[in-house]
Design an enzyme around this catalytic site. Structure first.
Site, PDB file in Angstrom:
ATOM      1  N   ASP A 115       0.782  -1.236   0.000  1.00  0.00           N
ATOM      2  CA  ASP A 115       0.000   0.000   0.000  1.00  0.00           C
ATOM      3  C   ASP A 115       0.811   1.283   0.000  1.00  0.00           C
ATOM      4  O   ASP A 115       0.271   2.362   0.237  1.00  0.00           O
ATOM      5  CB  ASP A 115      -0.958   0.002   1.183  1.00  0.00           C
ATOM      6  CG  ASP A 115      -2.162  -0.881   0.914  1.00  0.00           C
ATOM      7  OD1 ASP A 115      -2.722  -0.794  -0.183  1.00  0.00           O
ATOM      8  OD2 ASP A 115      -2.534  -1.658   1.814  1.00  0.00           O
ATOM      9  N   ASP A 174      -7.313  -4.435  -4.738  1.00  0.00           N
ATOM     10  CA  ASP A 174      -6.914  -3.095  -4.306  1.00  0.00           C
ATOM     11  C   ASP A 174      -5.553  -2.696  -4.872  1.00  0.00           C
ATOM     12  O   ASP A 174      -5.272  -1.507  -5.081  1.00  0.00           O
ATOM     13  CB  ASP A 174      -6.822  -3.024  -2.778  1.00  0.00           C
ATOM     14  CG  ASP A 174      -7.916  -3.744  -2.031  1.00  0.00           C
ATOM     15  OD1 ASP A 174      -8.362  -4.812  -2.500  1.00  0.00           O
ATOM     16  OD2 ASP A 174      -8.311  -3.278  -0.957  1.00  0.00           O
TER      17      ASP A 174
END
Length: 395
Positions: A115, A174
């Site tokens: 991330d 994601d």
């Protein structure tokens, strides 16, 4: 024939008039919500500890949860501040945005998960786009190189989460969002290898994540040496074969963004396919704000996920730029409905939600985490959608 021709002119003029009126209303909505966002975030900045970032606000507990900068959402608060500053030129917002970048900067070396794109590009990416400060660009380029340390050549993908009892080498949908960091860096002083890794990852995801109807699994687990698929699950959704709403939003945004950088037709085709799944789904409500999972068994009483709507609206506005006139008009209209709905029915009360902009998002319902709360990334993508509508549609 003459009467028919004249009627056609009148109808056309009426359509233009109504469209002009709708655009005027949208311009006023955006201006109002930009000012509202600035007011809310001046409150939020007072409520957040100096060494943490706001993560969510739970109205049931009247509690603001803040996270350390190594939590995946840490870049959204500074990123939203930069978007608000771009819209309002408010000096207090600018000062807070700069201060928060100092706190976030060490994350350029973070390798704990995938991330770093969310963490650095949403924050420093917006800061650099607005200021052109070379120090910010350097952080972005360093973060892009850091992101490649999780790339597994045998999988031709970036491993999202670390190995655990449940997963060997999972890749989640994601992760498509974090490819923007690599693509941008590759074209702005970084190596070409960054783009190659991003496109390998997008290709692997395109091959393995999607069902024939255009919906996606949340996570695909791989053998790192061979790239063989071990299993496909929907970790944060209702069931493995269900369509978790935010997962569909990540895919829509991710392949639209990848087409922006590469102009590869297969990415654009996939974005259109995902959009069709979302927008034509019988369980999508009339206000276009989806339930947390398209297959939730308690629809219409299931929680909505405003964060998914915010991501979808922003993505549709970009996808419209790469579409024919009919598709473009439809995508803009659907994005506008989402924006109007969020503004009218899912916005915090002035001075409420400890300063967050939006309400009623869902983080991880199966894990009983962040259900019907305000989330930092819902605010971020809502502000991005407002900016895109203003710059691309109202230009």
């Amino acid at each position: 024939m003459k009467r028919f021709f004249q009627s056609g002119i009148v109808a056309g003029l009426m359509c233009c008039f109504l469209n002009a009126g709708a655009q005027k209303d949208m311009r006023a909505l955006i201006r109002k919500d930009e000012a509202f966002a600035a007011s809310q975030y001046k409150l939020l900045m007072k409520n957040v500890p100096a060494d943490k970032m706001p993560q969510n606000y739970d109205p049931a507990k009247d509690q603001l949860v803040a996270s350390a900068t190594d939590w995946w959402t840490s870049g959204f608060y500074p990123g939203t501040l930069w978007l608000i500053y771009k819209a309002t030129k408010d000096p207090q917002i600018l000062a807070e945005a700069k201060k928060r970048l100092v706190l976030e900067e060490p994350i350029q070396y973070y390798t704990g998960n995938h991330d770093i794109g969310f963490m650095i590009f949403c924050s420093f990416g917006n800061a650099y786009a607005i200021t052109k400060d070379p120090r910010y660009k350097k952080v972005i380029l360093t973060a892009a190189e850091t992101a490649t340390k999780r790339y597994k050549p045998g999988m031709k993908a970036i491993q999202s989460w670390n190995k655990s009892k449940k997963f060997n080498a999972p890749v989640i949908i994601d992760n498509m969002m974090n490819l923007e960091l690599l693509e941008w860096a590759s074209r702005n002083g970084g190596s070409k290898r960054l783009a190659e890794i991003a496109e390998n990852h997008a290709n692997t995801t395109l091959k393995n994540h999607f069902r024939p109807d255009g919906s996606s699994y949340h996570a695909v687990d791989y053998d790192t040496a061979t790239g063989a698929v071990l299993k496909k699950v929907t970790h944060q959704g209702y069931a493995d074969e269900s369509a978790w709403a935010r997962g569909q939003a990540w895919g829509l945004y991710g392949y639209t963004m990848m087409y922006r950088f590469t102009k590869k037709p297969e990415y654009l085709a996939q974005a259109h396919k995902i959009a069709a799944f979302i927008l034509n789904h019988p369980n999508l409500p009339k206000d276009k704000v989806p339930y947390w999972d398209f297959n939730a068994p308690d629809i219409p009483d299931a929680p909505r996920d405003v964060s998914a709507a915010a991501v979808m609206a922003s993505a549709l506005l970009e996808l419209a730029q790469y579409s024919n006139q009919k598709q473009k008009a439809a995508y803009i209209a659907d994005a506008a409905i989402m924006i109007r709905s969020m503004s009218a029915r899912y916005k915090s009360q002035p001075g409420g939600s400890k300063g967050f902009i939006l309400t009623q998002s869902v983080g991880h319902l199966p894990g009983k985490s962040e259900v019907n709360v305000s989330l930092s990334y819902a605010d971020y993508y809502y502000m991005e959608a407002l900016e895109r509508y203003k710059e691309w549609i109202l230009k």
